[in-house]
Design a protein around this motif. Structure first.
Motif, PDB file in Angstrom:
ATOM      1  N   LYS A 158       0.838  -1.199   0.000  1.00 32.30           N
ATOM      2  CA  LYS A 158       0.000   0.000   0.000  1.00 32.30           C
ATOM      3  C   LYS A 158       0.868   1.243   0.000  1.00 32.30           C
ATOM      4  CE  LYS A 158      -0.404   0.257   5.051  1.00 32.30           C
ATOM      5  NZ  LYS A 158      -1.334   0.312   6.208  1.00 32.30           N
ATOM      6  N   LEU A 159       0.262   2.361  -0.383  1.00 32.22           N
ATOM      7  CA  LEU A 159       0.914   3.659  -0.257  1.00 32.22           C
ATOM      8  C   LEU A 159       0.522   4.241   1.097  1.00 32.22           C
ATOM      9  CD1 LEU A 159       0.446   5.209  -3.810  1.00 32.22           C
ATOM     10  CD2 LEU A 159       2.525   4.219  -2.824  1.00 32.22           C
ATOM     11  N   GLU A 160       1.526   4.628   1.861  1.00 33.20           N
ATOM     12  CA  GLU A 160       1.274   5.196   3.189  1.00 33.20           C
ATOM     13  C   GLU A 160       1.152   6.706   3.096  1.00 33.20           C
ATOM     14  OE1 GLU A 160       2.961   3.420   7.090  1.00 33.20           O
ATOM     15  OE2 GLU A 160       4.581   3.383   5.628  1.00 33.20           O
ATOM     16  N   PRO A 161       0.123   7.287   3.666  1.00 32.61           N
ATOM     17  CA  PRO A 161       0.032   8.753   3.717  1.00 32.61           C
ATOM     18  C   PRO A 161       1.198   9.339   4.513  1.00 32.61           C
ATOM     19  CG  PRO A 161      -2.070   7.737   4.268  1.00 32.61           C
ATOM     20  CD  PRO A 161      -1.049   6.642   4.251  1.00 32.61           C
ATOM     21  N   ALA A 162       1.728  10.436   4.020  1.00 32.93           N
ATOM     22  CA  ALA A 162       2.824  11.136   4.702  1.00 32.93           C
ATOM     23  C   ALA A 162       2.483  12.622   4.751  1.00 32.93           C
ATOM     24  CB  ALA A 162       4.145  10.894   3.980  1.00 32.93           C
TER      25      ALA A 162
END
Length: 331
Positions: free
Chosen positions: A87-91
């Motif tokens: 997954k793409l992690e929010p940053a």
């Protein structure tokens, strides 16, 4: 489909490339909920299982990230061949789960690999800093606050900039880490103000290279401040970025890591990131996967010898792990 484990070999390969092209429809996932310094399309964090890697976004990268059929999952590919799913992690503020804030985006020093002196960017005021932290808090991901800074006018001024913010940041009740160019006695001031970890960067432990690329600074002075910091914060709470890819030998890296570990400092072996604004200013070469693995395993051996453990980090780069191959976390 389940996440695909990111092995040390795979992470070393990904870091050696350092970039990825991303399906534009996926960018909002990576942005998170704010317009903080880590938002936008400059980089993404790919996570699979308990491991993550940060990659800058580039249309020309041989790596790509595409949406998978499964809801909210993505596929990481190399020249069309699937490497991993995750997954793409929010940053929202530079990295996941932290408000990692650059206070001053300017610098009077001219380290030859660094674009900051050329960019001469923004300086955040107290309101902007608090807004960023509040945004991460509202997103439900605030586990630490990390402060870093260039140097606008003087190193003393940057230490004071941090010290003025610390009393109001304590209300968030999360660990606070600080990474600045240090002054004599600043570690005691940071500690007394509630900071739990500090990072003072040596940049390179090859003295000849240091003189060429960071000639305005003093390596011995930084080492003295690191020793002072360990006396105050203790082992496993003092870190230092150590750039790999400036022309140093593996032998000099080993000697440098041992020198730092011996005084209780954990080096962060950071692959150099060549920037077009500094093209030709000094030698820079992104390290190969094989070299990254070799040096990380060497570092693990030395850290173990001196009783140091990266997995205990609460803030900053060693807590994030996105940019580096981190002993005891990634392998």
């Amino acid at each position: 489909m389940q996440d695909t484990p990111i092995t040390p070999e795979l992470k070393a390969f990904l870091i050696s490339i350092g970039s990825v092209s991303v399906d534009p429809s996926l960018i909002p996932r990576a942005r998170g909920s704010t317009a903080g310094p880590g938002a936008g399309t400059s980089s993404v964090f790919f996570r699979s299982g308990e491991k993550r890697v940060r990659l800058s976004v580039s249309k020309n990268s041989p790596l790509s990230i595409e949406a998978a059929e499964e809801d909210r999952t993505v596929t990481l590919l190399h020249e069309g061949r699937e490497l991993a799913r995750g997954k793409l992690e929010p940053a929202p503020a530079h990295c996941p789960e932290q408000a990692f804030i650059t206070l001053c985006e300017r610098c009077i020093f001219d380290c030859k690999y660094c674009p900051v002196p050329k960019l001469q960017g923004h300086i955040k005021n107290e309101e902007e800093v608090l807004n960023i932290v509040d945004d991460v808090l509202r997103a439900g991901t605030l586990k630490a606050i990390s402060l870093t800074s260039g140097v606008e006018d003087s190193i003393e001024g940057e230490v004071e900039r941090v010290l003025k913010l610390l009393p109001i940041l304590k209300k968030y009740d999360v660990p606070i880490g600080v990474s600045v160019y240090p002054t004599e006695g600043c570690s005691r001031k940071f500690y007394d103000a509630g900071v739990v970890e500090v990072k003072y960067n040596v940049e390179t432990m090859d003295r000849e290279i240091f003189q060429k690329v960071c000639g305005d600074l003093s390596l011995e002075y930084i080492l003295d401040r690191l020793k002072e910091a360990v006396e105050i914060f203790g082992k496993n709470r003092v870190f230092s970025n150590f750039i790999i890819g400036l022309g140093e030998s593996d032998t000099s890296v080993r000697e440098g890591v041992e020198t730092l570990a011996k005084i209780g400092v954990i080096p962060v072996l950071r692959p150099v990131n060549p920037h077009p604004l500094r093209s030709g200013d000094c030698f820079t070469e992104r390290p190969s996967p094989e070299r990254l693995l070799k040096l990380a395993k060497m570092e693990a051996e030395i850290l173990r010898k001196y009783g140091l453990d990266t997995s205990l980090a609460m803030t900053m780069c060693l807590k994030c792990t996105g940019c580096d191959l981190v002993p005891f976390v990634d392998f």
